[in-house]
Design a protein around this motif. Structure first.
Motif, PDB file in Angstrom:
ATOM      1  N   LYS A  46       0.830  -1.205   0.000  1.00 23.05           N
ATOM      2  CA  LYS A  46       0.000   0.000   0.000  1.00 23.05           C
ATOM      3  C   LYS A  46       0.868   1.260   0.000  1.00 23.05           C
ATOM      4  O   LYS A  46       0.560   2.237  -0.674  1.00 23.05           O
ATOM      5  CB  LYS A  46      -0.926   0.010   1.222  1.00 23.05           C
ATOM      6  N   ILE A  47       1.959   1.210   0.779  1.00 16.50           N
ATOM      7  CA  ILE A  47       2.815   2.390   0.855  1.00 16.50           C
ATOM      8  C   ILE A  47       3.475   2.677  -0.493  1.00 16.50           C
ATOM      9  O   ILE A  47       3.533   3.824  -0.944  1.00 16.50           O
ATOM     10  CB  ILE A  47       3.880   2.216   1.966  1.00 16.50           C
ATOM     11  N   PHE A  53      -4.755   2.236  -0.688  1.00 16.33           N
ATOM     12  CA  PHE A  53      -5.161   2.545   0.671  1.00 16.33           C
ATOM     13  C   PHE A  53      -6.629   2.964   0.656  1.00 16.33           C
ATOM     14  O   PHE A  53      -7.116   3.501  -0.334  1.00 16.33           O
ATOM     15  CB  PHE A  53      -4.359   3.747   1.191  1.00 16.33           C
ATOM     16  N   PRO A  55      -9.605   5.487   2.652  1.00 16.40           N
ATOM     17  CA  PRO A  55      -9.543   6.921   2.915  1.00 16.40           C
ATOM     18  C   PRO A  55      -8.770   7.308   4.186  1.00 16.40           C
ATOM     19  O   PRO A  55      -8.486   8.476   4.383  1.00 16.40           O
ATOM     20  CB  PRO A  55     -11.021   7.317   3.070  1.00 16.40           C
ATOM     21  N   HIS A  56      -8.436   6.341   5.047  1.00 17.82           N
ATOM     22  CA  HIS A  56      -7.786   6.683   6.319  1.00 17.82           C
ATOM     23  C   HIS A  56      -6.522   5.828   6.500  1.00 17.82           C
ATOM     24  O   HIS A  56      -6.488   4.922   7.338  1.00 17.82           O
ATOM     25  CB  HIS A  56      -8.777   6.438   7.454  1.00 17.82           C
ATOM     26  N   PRO A  57      -5.471   6.125   5.712  1.00 21.27           N
ATOM     27  CA  PRO A  57      -4.282   5.263   5.684  1.00 21.27           C
ATOM     28  C   PRO A  57      -3.601   5.065   7.037  1.00 21.27           C
ATOM     29  O   PRO A  57      -3.185   3.955   7.353  1.00 21.27           O
ATOM     30  CB  PRO A  57      -3.343   5.983   4.714  1.00 21.27           C
ATOM     31  N   VAL A  58      -3.503   6.129   7.843  1.00 17.62           N
ATOM     32  CA  VAL A  58      -2.795   5.985   9.123  1.00 17.62           C
ATOM     33  C   VAL A  58      -3.503   4.957  10.001  1.00 17.62           C
ATOM     34  O   VAL A  58      -2.882   4.060  10.585  1.00 17.62           O
ATOM     35  CB  VAL A  58      -2.681   7.345   9.842  1.00 17.62           C
ATOM     36  N   GLN A  59      -4.814   5.083  10.056  1.00 17.64           N
ATOM     37  CA  GLN A  59      -5.572   4.142  10.877  1.00 17.64           C
ATOM     38  C   GLN A  59      -5.461   2.721  10.322  1.00 17.64           C
ATOM     39  O   GLN A  59      -5.394   1.753  11.081  1.00 17.64           O
ATOM     40  CB  GLN A  59      -7.036   4.566  10.911  1.00 17.64           C
ATOM     41  N   VAL A  61      -2.914   1.350   8.777  1.00 20.42           N
ATOM     42  CA  VAL A  61      -1.629   0.774   9.177  1.00 20.42           C
ATOM     43  C   VAL A  61      -1.664   0.397  10.659  1.00 20.42           C
ATOM     44  O   VAL A  61      -1.306  -0.707  11.058  1.00 20.42           O
ATOM     45  CB  VAL A  61      -0.474   1.763   8.895  1.00 20.42           C
ATOM     46  N   LEU A 116       3.710   7.756  12.873  1.00 24.44           N
ATOM     47  CA  LEU A 116       2.762   8.228  11.865  1.00 24.44           C
ATOM     48  C   LEU A 116       1.679   9.108  12.470  1.00 24.44           C
ATOM     49  O   LEU A 116       1.370  10.172  11.948  1.00 24.44           O
ATOM     50  CB  LEU A 116       2.110   7.040  11.148  1.00 24.44           C
ATOM     51  N   ASP A 117       1.083   8.642  13.567  1.00 26.21           N
ATOM     52  CA  ASP A 117      -0.041   9.408  14.091  1.00 26.21           C
ATOM     53  C   ASP A 117       0.450  10.622  14.882  1.00 26.21           C
ATOM     54  O   ASP A 117      -0.095  11.706  14.747  1.00 26.21           O
ATOM     55  CB  ASP A 117      -0.930   8.514  14.961  1.00 26.21           C
ATOM     56  N   ARG A 119       3.775  11.652  14.926  1.00 23.15           N
ATOM     57  CA  ARG A 119       4.975  12.237  14.312  1.00 23.15           C
ATOM     58  C   ARG A 119       6.018  12.604  15.371  1.00 23.15           C
ATOM     59  O   ARG A 119       6.560  13.698  15.377  1.00 23.15           O
ATOM     60  CB  ARG A 119       4.599  13.445  13.449  1.00 23.15           C
ATOM     61  N   GLN A 185     -11.465   0.786  22.846  1.00 28.69           N
ATOM     62  CA  GLN A 185     -11.493   1.742  21.744  1.00 28.69           C
ATOM     63  C   GLN A 185     -12.796   1.710  20.984  1.00 28.69           C
ATOM     64  O   GLN A 185     -13.088   2.595  20.198  1.00 28.69           O
ATOM     65  CB  GLN A 185     -10.393   1.419  20.745  1.00 28.69           C
TER      66      GLN A 185
ATOM     67  N   ASP B  73     -13.825   9.375  -1.129  1.00 26.81           N
ATOM     68  CA  ASP B  73     -13.614   9.399   0.323  1.00 26.81           C
ATOM     69  C   ASP B  73     -14.944   9.520   1.064  1.00 26.81           C
ATOM     70  O   ASP B  73     -15.232   8.774   1.998  1.00 26.81           O
ATOM     71  CB  ASP B  73     -12.757  10.610   0.739  1.00 26.81           C
ATOM     72  N   PHE B  77     -16.360   6.007   3.197  1.00 27.94           N
ATOM     73  CA  PHE B  77     -15.884   5.992   4.585  1.00 27.94           C
ATOM     74  C   PHE B  77     -17.016   6.574   5.435  1.00 27.94           C
ATOM     75  O   PHE B  77     -17.081   7.771   5.657  1.00 27.94           O
ATOM     76  CB  PHE B  77     -14.615   6.850   4.682  1.00 27.94           C
ATOM     77  N   ARG B 275     -12.381   8.865  26.520  1.00 27.02           N
ATOM     78  CA  ARG B 275     -11.324   7.909  26.177  1.00 27.02           C
ATOM     79  C   ARG B 275     -10.253   8.469  25.250  1.00 27.02           C
ATOM     80  O   ARG B 275      -9.164   7.926  25.190  1.00 27.02           O
ATOM     81  CB  ARG B 275     -11.943   6.643  25.563  1.00 27.02           C
ATOM     82  N   TRP B 276     -10.574   9.525  24.485  1.00 29.41           N
ATOM     83  CA  TRP B 276      -9.535  10.043  23.586  1.00 29.41           C
ATOM     84  C   TRP B 276      -9.605  11.564  23.500  1.00 29.41           C
ATOM     85  O   TRP B 276     -10.593  12.182  23.879  1.00 29.41           O
ATOM     86  CB  TRP B 276      -9.618   9.406  22.190  1.00 29.41           C
ATOM     87  N   ARG B 282      -7.671  14.164  12.283  1.00 32.55           N
ATOM     88  CA  ARG B 282      -6.958  13.743  11.081  1.00 32.55           C
ATOM     89  C   ARG B 282      -7.882  13.916   9.885  1.00 32.55           C
ATOM     90  O   ARG B 282      -9.005  13.416   9.879  1.00 32.55           O
ATOM     91  CB  ARG B 282      -6.513  12.287  11.207  1.00 32.55           C
ATOM     92  N   ILE B 284      -9.311  13.115   6.513  1.00 33.10           N
ATOM     93  CA  ILE B 284      -9.441  11.910   5.699  1.00 33.10           C
ATOM     94  C   ILE B 284      -8.910  12.183   4.291  1.00 33.10           C
ATOM     95  O   ILE B 284      -9.019  13.298   3.790  1.00 33.10           O
ATOM     96  CB  ILE B 284     -10.939  11.515   5.629  1.00 33.10           C
ATOM     97  N   GLY B 285      -8.376  11.140   3.657  1.00 30.79           N
ATOM     98  CA  GLY B 285      -8.023  11.252   2.249  1.00 30.79           C
ATOM     99  C   GLY B 285      -6.545  11.406   2.001  1.00 30.79           C
ATOM    100  O   GLY B 285      -5.725  11.178   2.889  1.00 30.79           O
ATOM    101  N   LEU B 289       1.844   7.334   0.653  1.00 32.45           N
ATOM    102  CA  LEU B 289       2.867   7.841   1.556  1.00 32.45           C
ATOM    103  C   LEU B 289       2.571   9.263   2.024  1.00 32.45           C
ATOM    104  O   LEU B 289       2.759   9.600   3.188  1.00 32.45           O
ATOM    105  CB  LEU B 289       4.220   7.791   0.845  1.00 32.45           C
ATOM    106  N   LEU B 292       0.182   9.153   4.763  1.00 35.71           N
ATOM    107  CA  LEU B 292       0.775   8.573   5.965  1.00 35.71           C
ATOM    108  C   LEU B 292       1.643   9.586   6.698  1.00 35.71           C
ATOM    109  O   LEU B 292       1.758   9.549   7.914  1.00 35.71           O
ATOM    110  CB  LEU B 292       1.639   7.373   5.601  1.00 35.71           C
ATOM    111  N   ARG B 296      -1.606  15.486  11.975  1.00 35.26           N
ATOM    112  CA  ARG B 296      -2.949  15.802  12.440  1.00 35.26           C
ATOM    113  C   ARG B 296      -3.068  17.312  12.449  1.00 35.26           C
ATOM    114  O   ARG B 296      -2.067  18.028  12.443  1.00 35.26           O
ATOM    115  CB  ARG B 296      -3.147  15.266  13.854  1.00 35.26           C
TER     116      ARG B 296
END
Lengths: 229, 322
Positions: A46-47, A53, A55-59, A61, A116-117, A119, A185, B73, B77, B275-276, B282, B284-285, B289, B292, B296
């Motif tokens: 994917k990378i 990927f 729509p939410h690549p970080v999540q 991974v 990634l999330d 940084r 979560q 997107d 999603f 919880r968060w 973040r 979306i889209g 790379l 990635l 945020r």
């Protein structure tokens, strides 16, 4: 001649079944390598753009690494029950490889989160670990696995003797924390973490029942010996 | 404002003629054997069916000056638990929902209760395209060009009485059309509510389309709410009932976890989810790379609409009334 050849003697020529068993372990280990590297391969694909990927690549991974780690941890914990039920003792020789792959993925999961999330925003990472219970216990679950990964070699096994088994019971704690980390979560649909909890419960329950059965057998043997005296 | 998304290189933007013709392009590529074809249901999940183009849509002057997310997107999603709790479930199963004919029941504290057809509801209103930020309580966000008209203009037609302090909305809940209904993940039918002044606020949009077209089913066709300064779950989809009431109405997420999801649910970077963190989000889209490696971004008070809506909440403790 001993009727059974020791497992770990690849050089020795032994007749029949023992050699076949030896090859089987090797083949299964190769398959485990392939299967365990596949989730990482997909992420790499994917990378570099071979696979799309979402729509939410970080999540994607993060979840892929974490889920694979937890899956492998449960598979590792399934080895002993499976070995005892099927009486296939060679299965125990797959356990370390599976356990190390589980460790590999949960470490990647944490690294992906930090890199990634966040940084490498260590201030936020610190607050997250201190203040977000699901991240606290997730981190703890990974930290507990570090001494187990380090002492997973045969050398350490020998050096620690009976304490090795005691130390490695930490994997139960780590797995329980891992499942809670997953559960905490979820917004409303608990079906998937519930399934994980049930599987883990069954795996730990088997061990508890097994220990209880063995203790009872020991005491009844002792009682019988005392009575016959 | 003039904010430009530096993460998107000009070379990454799909030319409009390619975007518009993309289904033909994909189809011809499948026909030529360049890419593998798929069974129709999974194909629908990859490229969701688009609605008809909406006519006579004016541009709203207050739109964000930011590049919207891609249609893909926004239409793949989704949180629409009636079709399943995974993000890809709605785009996979929502085609089973029948949106024509559609009617809305109007009940409670108003002079003109009754059952209205979709045509009755839409007829007198002029459609506008409004580019809004969309912020999910799960800490992700999108930029979407919605098409609709102010909810207040519709509500006035039902002549709410002086007892109408709140308005509640209900989504369709049909197990035949919605596979997710089988599991009591939330209290079905999905319900949401607004204080009357929030409902009448000019930013509150009764939405029928996005990207100039009729809403895809998974985005809440044929009629949904968009309340841009609140977390996404307040923007209820596929509305079948509007109920005026004197007391604060029940809302599905609040019923599921009252300490986590309040009635107000205004976007607020200073009040975390138990919880968060809600301080950042973040977007979306993006692709591969570059997505990635993108950071945020800070969440804005009232999702960036503080100037317009903060006065609704003067004197209200936003920490207590989250």
């Amino acid at each position: 001649m001993p009727s059974r050849a020791p497992h770990d003697a690849p050089g020795r020529r032994t007749p029949g079944s023992a050699r076949v068993r030896l090859d089987r372990v090797k083949v299964v280990k190769i398959l485990i390598w392939i299967a365990c590297l596949a989730p990482l391969g997909i992420v790499v694909g994917k990378i570099i753009g071979i696979i799309d990927f979402g729509p939410h690549p970080v999540q994607e991974v993060l979840h892929s690494m974490g889920k694979t780690g937890l899956n492998l941890l449960l598979i590792t914990l399934a080895i002993t029950p499976l070995r005892k039920i099927t009486k296939q003792n060679w299965l125990i020789r797959l356990r370390r490889l599976l356990g190390l792959f589980a460790f590999f993925y949960v470490v990647l999961h944490l690294l992906a989160y930090a890199a990634l999330d966040l940084r490498f925003d260590f201030a936020t990472l610190g607050t997250d670990i201190a203040e977000r219970p699901y991240i606290t216990i997730g981190t703890l679950a990974i930290l507990l696995l570090i001494p187990l990964a380090v002492t997973s070699t045969r050398g350490w096994q020998r050096r620690l003797g009976r304490n090795w088994t005691r130390l490695h019971k930490l994997v139960y704690v780590s797995a329980v924390l891992g499942v809670i980390h997953f559960w905490w979560q979820v917004k409303a649909d608990i079906r998937e973490p519930l399934l994980y909890a049930l599987i883990l419960g069954a795996l730990l329950g088997f061990r508890a029942a097994d220990a209880w059965r063995r203790r009872r057998r020991r005491t009844s043997v002792a009682a019988a010996a005392a009575a016959s005296r | 404002m003039g904010w430009v998304d530096k993460r998107i290189k000009p070379s990454e933007i799909t030319p409009e003629e390619v975007f518009v013709r993309r289904r033909e392009i994909v189809k011809s590529a499948v026909a030529l054997g360049l890419i593998p074809g798929l069974a129709s249901e999974s194909f629908a999940a990859v490229l969701p069916a688009e609605g008809d183009r909406l006519e006579n849509v004016s541009r709203w002057p207050g739109s964000l000056d930011e590049e919207p997310n891609s249609f893909e997107d926004v239409s793949t999603f989704n949180n629409f638990y009636e079709f399943g709790t995974r993000k890809e479930d709605p785009s996979r199963y929502a085609h089973r929902m029948k949106t024509d004919p559609w009617s809305v029941k109007v009940t409670g504290e108003c002079s003109k209760p009754g059952t209205y057809t979709l045509e009755d509801i839409l007829k007198p209103h002029a459609l506008e395209e409004r580019v809004y930020r969309f912020r999910c309580v799960e800490a992700w966000s999108m930029i979407v060009p919605w098409v609709g008209f102010p909810l207040g203009d519709l509500l006035k037609r039902f002549e709410p009485t002086s007892n109408a302090k709140y308005v509640q909305f209900f989504s369709l809940a049909d197990p035949q059309q919605m596979p997710g209904i089988r599991y009591p993940v939330l209290k079905w039918p999905y319900r949401e509510g607004l204080r009357m002044d929030e409902a009448m606020h000019p930013l509150t949009l009764l939405t029928v389309g996005m990207y100039g077209r009729v809403l895809p089913n998974q985005n809440g066709a044929p009629l949904r709410l968009i309340v841009p300064w609140k977390y996404g779950f307040k923007s209820i989809k596929s509305i079948v009932r509007i109920h005026f009431t004197e007391t604060q109405p029940e809302t599905s997420w609040n019923m599921a976890a009252p300490h986590e999801y309040g009635f107000y649910s205004n976007v607020n970077p200073n009040v975390d989810h138990p919880r968060w963190s809600q301080a950042t989000e973040r977007r979306i889209g993006g692709s591969g790379l570059s997505a990635l490696l993108s950071p945020r971004q800070p969440t804005l008070m009232f999702n960036g609409y503080a100037e317009e809506v903060a006065s609704l909440y003067t004197g209200l403790d936003l920490r207590k009334y989250y």
